[in-house]
Design a protein around this motif. Structure first.
Motif, PDB file in Angstrom:
ATOM      1  N   GLY A  78       0.794  -1.223   0.000  1.00 41.80           N
ATOM      2  CA  GLY A  78       0.000   0.000   0.000  1.00 41.80           C
ATOM      3  C   GLY A  78       0.823   1.269   0.000  1.00 41.80           C
ATOM      4  O   GLY A  78       2.019   1.279  -0.317  1.00 41.80           O
ATOM      5  N   GLN A  79       0.189   2.343   0.421  1.00 44.35           N
ATOM      6  CA  GLN A  79       0.771   3.679   0.406  1.00 44.35           C
ATOM      7  C   GLN A  79       1.245   4.105   1.793  1.00 44.35           C
ATOM      8  O   GLN A  79       2.070   5.020   1.920  1.00 44.35           O
ATOM      9  CB  GLN A  79      -0.288   4.664  -0.103  1.00 44.35           C
ATOM     10  CG  GLN A  79       0.212   6.050  -0.434  1.00 44.35           C
ATOM     11  CD  GLN A  79      -0.928   6.966  -0.894  1.00 44.35           C
ATOM     12  OE1 GLN A  79      -2.085   6.548  -0.935  1.00 44.35           O
ATOM     13  NE2 GLN A  79      -0.614   8.185  -1.230  1.00 44.35           N
ATOM     14  N   ASP A  80       0.750   3.424   2.830  1.00 42.06           N
ATOM     15  CA  ASP A  80       1.025   3.854   4.199  1.00 42.06           C
ATOM     16  C   ASP A  80       2.511   3.868   4.534  1.00 42.06           C
ATOM     17  O   ASP A  80       2.963   4.692   5.332  1.00 42.06           O
ATOM     18  CB  ASP A  80       0.287   2.954   5.196  1.00 42.06           C
ATOM     19  CG  ASP A  80      -1.204   3.241   5.224  1.00 42.06           C
ATOM     20  OD1 ASP A  80      -1.602   4.295   4.694  1.00 42.06           O
ATOM     21  OD2 ASP A  80      -1.968   2.416   5.757  1.00 42.06           O
ATOM     22  N   ILE A  81       3.269   2.954   3.959  1.00 43.26           N
ATOM     23  CA  ILE A  81       4.689   2.885   4.283  1.00 43.26           C
ATOM     24  C   ILE A  81       5.411   4.179   3.906  1.00 43.26           C
ATOM     25  O   ILE A  81       6.355   4.599   4.556  1.00 43.26           O
ATOM     26  CB  ILE A  81       5.341   1.663   3.590  1.00 43.26           C
ATOM     27  CG1 ILE A  81       6.728   1.403   4.202  1.00 43.26           C
ATOM     28  CG2 ILE A  81       5.441   1.862   2.079  1.00 43.26           C
ATOM     29  CD1 ILE A  81       7.323   0.077   3.790  1.00 43.26           C
ATOM     30  N   PHE A  82       4.922   4.864   2.867  1.00 39.65           N
ATOM     31  CA  PHE A  82       5.510   6.136   2.448  1.00 39.65           C
ATOM     32  C   PHE A  82       4.992   7.290   3.304  1.00 39.65           C
ATOM     33  O   PHE A  82       5.736   8.225   3.609  1.00 39.65           O
ATOM     34  CB  PHE A  82       5.204   6.392   0.978  1.00 39.65           C
ATOM     35  CG  PHE A  82       5.722   5.309   0.071  1.00 39.65           C
ATOM     36  CD1 PHE A  82       7.044   5.296  -0.336  1.00 39.65           C
ATOM     37  CD2 PHE A  82       4.882   4.288  -0.370  1.00 39.65           C
ATOM     38  CE1 PHE A  82       7.524   4.298  -1.157  1.00 39.65           C
ATOM     39  CE2 PHE A  82       5.349   3.283  -1.196  1.00 39.65           C
ATOM     40  CZ  PHE A  82       6.676   3.283  -1.591  1.00 39.65           C
ATOM     41  N   ILE A  83       3.732   7.209   3.696  1.00 33.01           N
ATOM     42  CA  ILE A  83       3.133   8.260   4.521  1.00 33.01           C
ATOM     43  C   ILE A  83       3.665   8.187   5.948  1.00 33.01           C
ATOM     44  O   ILE A  83       4.078   9.192   6.532  1.00 33.01           O
ATOM     45  CB  ILE A  83       1.598   8.134   4.509  1.00 33.01           C
ATOM     46  CG1 ILE A  83       1.056   8.386   3.095  1.00 33.01           C
ATOM     47  CG2 ILE A  83       0.960   9.103   5.503  1.00 33.01           C
ATOM     48  CD1 ILE A  83      -0.421   8.112   2.938  1.00 33.01           C
ATOM     49  N   TYR A  89       7.957  12.290  -1.028  1.00 31.90           N
ATOM     50  CA  TYR A  89       6.784  12.021  -1.861  1.00 31.90           C
ATOM     51  C   TYR A  89       6.035  10.843  -1.243  1.00 31.90           C
ATOM     52  O   TYR A  89       6.655   9.860  -0.829  1.00 31.90           O
ATOM     53  CB  TYR A  89       7.181  11.655  -3.289  1.00 31.90           C
ATOM     54  CG  TYR A  89       7.736  12.800  -4.112  1.00 31.90           C
ATOM     55  CD1 TYR A  89       6.896  13.593  -4.889  1.00 31.90           C
ATOM     56  CD2 TYR A  89       9.094  13.078  -4.112  1.00 31.90           C
ATOM     57  CE1 TYR A  89       7.412  14.638  -5.642  1.00 31.90           C
ATOM     58  CE2 TYR A  89       9.620  14.116  -4.861  1.00 31.90           C
ATOM     59  CZ  TYR A  89       8.767  14.900  -5.631  1.00 31.90           C
ATOM     60  OH  TYR A  89       9.272  15.924  -6.381  1.00 31.90           O
ATOM     61  N   THR A  90       4.712  10.958  -1.196  1.00 33.88           N
ATOM     62  CA  THR A  90       3.919   9.877  -0.608  1.00 33.88           C
ATOM     63  C   THR A  90       2.932   9.284  -1.611  1.00 33.88           C
ATOM     64  O   THR A  90       2.046   8.539  -1.235  1.00 33.88           O
ATOM     65  CB  THR A  90       3.137  10.385   0.620  1.00 33.88           C
ATOM     66  OG1 THR A  90       2.281  11.479   0.222  1.00 33.88           O
ATOM     67  CG2 THR A  90       4.086  10.851   1.711  1.00 33.88           C
ATOM     68  N   ASN A  91       3.098   9.631  -2.879  1.00 32.79           N
ATOM     69  CA  ASN A  91       2.145   9.164  -3.889  1.00 32.79           C
ATOM     70  C   ASN A  91       2.596   7.866  -4.550  1.00 32.79           C
ATOM     71  O   ASN A  91       2.352   7.636  -5.727  1.00 32.79           O
ATOM     72  CB  ASN A  91       1.935  10.245  -4.955  1.00 32.79           C
ATOM     73  CG  ASN A  91       3.217  10.553  -5.717  1.00 32.79           C
ATOM     74  OD1 ASN A  91       4.297  10.519  -5.149  1.00 32.79           O
ATOM     75  ND2 ASN A  91       3.085  10.877  -6.999  1.00 32.79           N
ATOM     76  N   CYS A  92       3.288   7.014  -3.782  1.00 30.73           N
ATOM     77  CA  CYS A  92       3.703   5.713  -4.296  1.00 30.73           C
ATOM     78  C   CYS A  92       2.909   4.611  -3.593  1.00 30.73           C
ATOM     79  O   CYS A  92       2.600   4.716  -2.404  1.00 30.73           O
ATOM     80  CB  CYS A  92       5.196   5.494  -4.090  1.00 30.73           C
ATOM     81  SG  CYS A  92       6.238   6.515  -5.164  1.00 30.73           S
ATOM     82  N   PHE A  93       2.607   3.582  -4.338  1.00 35.25           N
ATOM     83  CA  PHE A  93       1.853   2.429  -3.827  1.00 35.25           C
ATOM     84  C   PHE A  93       2.655   1.188  -4.184  1.00 35.25           C
ATOM     85  O   PHE A  93       2.971   0.958  -5.351  1.00 35.25           O
ATOM     86  CB  PHE A  93       0.469   2.381  -4.469  1.00 35.25           C
ATOM     87  CG  PHE A  93      -0.433   1.303  -3.920  1.00 35.25           C
ATOM     88  CD1 PHE A  93      -1.440   1.619  -3.021  1.00 35.25           C
ATOM     89  CD2 PHE A  93      -0.284  -0.026  -4.302  1.00 35.25           C
ATOM     90  CE1 PHE A  93      -2.279   0.634  -2.515  1.00 35.25           C
ATOM     91  CE2 PHE A  93      -1.105  -1.015  -3.804  1.00 35.25           C
ATOM     92  CZ  PHE A  93      -2.105  -0.687  -2.909  1.00 35.25           C
ATOM     93  N   ILE A  94       3.004   0.389  -3.179  1.00 41.67           N
ATOM     94  CA  ILE A  94       3.874  -0.764  -3.417  1.00 41.67           C
ATOM     95  C   ILE A  94       3.146  -2.070  -3.113  1.00 41.67           C
ATOM     96  O   ILE A  94       2.349  -2.145  -2.178  1.00 41.67           O
ATOM     97  CB  ILE A  94       5.168  -0.650  -2.576  1.00 41.67           C
ATOM     98  CG1 ILE A  94       6.216  -1.639  -3.068  1.00 41.67           C
ATOM     99  CG2 ILE A  94       4.894  -0.822  -1.092  1.00 41.67           C
ATOM    100  CD1 ILE A  94       7.610  -1.342  -2.575  1.00 41.67           C
TER     101      ILE A  94
END
Length: 412
Positions: A78-83, A89-94
């Protein structure tokens, strides 16, 4: 008289009714107004307490490539790991789910290939279709010496490199050195170290109780560079000179990990740090074991350590002989003030591990800021700088062209 009294009574009753009606109307209006305002306040508070809207239209989708040898990945999807890690930048989804994008691999913005999990780089083990806009990212925290890439198809395959090597597109060393203000000083290709010698009174209590020369806690017994065999040879040289060199693990001394580390801090002047593999810029976080436990690391590897470790904080075996090393150890043990100078860096720098989350943040930054589509034309030669001939024949070869690419010295 009676009629007049009755008239005023009826008039008073009528006025009272009218007043009560007006009061009811006014009360109802006030209630509605306040309820409306309260509802607006609650609605506003709810909106304020909600997480920021995550715009799905500008998300960059990253796929961690898996295969039959390594079908799963221990990573939060998901995206939470970046947030949660406050990435720039937090607009990545893994994800490691190949079917997340409606079973269409081409819809992912980037695909990450981990060298240590790819036992075979042949066509069937890589994506069958590829979008021109996709970024193929080569990732490895293991040495190129341990995982050379033999397949000729990997030249012109990757767009980006994310490894421990300092000239990677996304450098990911296993640790970093920061100064007192938090700025990253190293690892870098060019580092200017502060070599001022400071008083180490604050650390003296950890340094004056030591009695033994060197120790090593082994976590991997069999390696391509045969470091354990070298350590046993060096141990015999130390013992011949009446110096302790204790080795824990791999059939030698055994002790629980936490006790071993306490012993380093308490008893040993030096900690042996031989890398488990050769490779340019390959320096593992094992060196932190020495620094955290107030021992001077004696390093053995193929890296230029001046790019990684504070000057005057370690001893590099490759710059001396075994006999000269023994004499240096003896001298420093007998001269505490000079030995303590190896700990002077502690007044200026902090050394800590670089986490995977930090690397993921850097990956997301690169995917946002790099819009190129170029590929690494001589990737194999960049990754493994020695000749592939001895490492790759016959493994990985399917065609004459591949065999030729291994044996021809001009192509490495």
């Amino acid at each position: 008289m009676f009629l007049r009294t009755e008239f005023f009574a009826k008039l008073f009753f009528l006025l009272s009714c009218i007043g009560l009606l007006l009061y009811a109307i006014l009360g109802f209006y006030t209630f509605q107004l306040r309820y409306s305002n309260l509802d607006h306040v609650i609605s506003t508070q709810d909106n304020f307490l909600q997480e920021p809207v995550r715009k799905t239209e500008d998300l960059l989708y990253i796929l961690i490539w898996t295969n039959k040898w390594h079908p799963t990945v221990d990573l939060e999807e998901g995206q939470d790991i970046f947030i949660n890690n406050k990435c720039p930048y937090t607009n990545c989804f893994i994800t490691a789910n190949k079917y997340y994008q409606n079973e269409n691999i081409e819809k992912f913005d980037a695909i990450v290939f981990n060298a240590s999990t790819m036992q075979n780089w042949r066509g069937p083990n890589t994506p069958k279709e590829r979008s021109p806009r996709q970024k193929y990212v080569f990732h490895s925290m293991e040495s190129s010496y341990t995982y050379p890439i033999c397949s000729i198809h990997m030249d012109n395959f990757f767009n980006l490199t994310w490894t421990y090597k300092l000239d990677s597109d996304i450098p990911h060393p296993q640790f970093q050195v920061t100064d007192s203000t938090g700025n990253v000083v190293a690892p870098k290709r060019n580092v200017i170290w502060n070599t001022t010698k400071y008083n180490v009174t604050n650390y003296e209590k950890h340094l004056t109780r030591k009695r033994k020369a060197m120790v090593w806690i082994v976590d991997k017994c069999k390696t391509l560079n045969n470091r354990l065999e070298y350590a046993i040879k060096l141990q015999s040289i130390f013992r011949y000179n009446f110096l302790d060199f204790d080795i824990f693990g791999c059939g030698m001394f055994e002790c629980p990990e936490n006790i071993c580390y306490r012993l380093i801090k308490q008893d040993y002047y030096f900690y042996f740090v031989p890398e488990d593999s050769e490779g340019t810029d390959y320096v593992t976080k094992d060196v932190i074991k020495a620094y955290e436990n107030y021992a001077v690391p004696i390093v053995l590897g193929n890296a230029d350590y001046k790019r990684f470790l504070p000057e005057g904080s370690y001893i590099n075996i490759k710059t001396t002989s075994n006999e000269a090393l023994v004499e240096t150890v003896k001298y420093l043990m007998n001269n505490p003030s000079i030995y303590q100078g190896f700990h002077s860096w502690r007044e200026t720098y902090v050394i800590r591990e670089v986490t995977l989350e930090k690397g993921l943040c850097d990956l997301c930054v690169k995917l946002n800021e790099w819009t190129g589509i170029s590929v690494k034309r001589t990737f194999r030669n960049w990754w493994y700088t020695e000749s592939l001939r001895e490492r790759c024949i016959p493994g990985g070869a399917e065609t004459f062209a591949e065999v030729f690419s291994y044996v021809n010295e001009s192509r490495h």
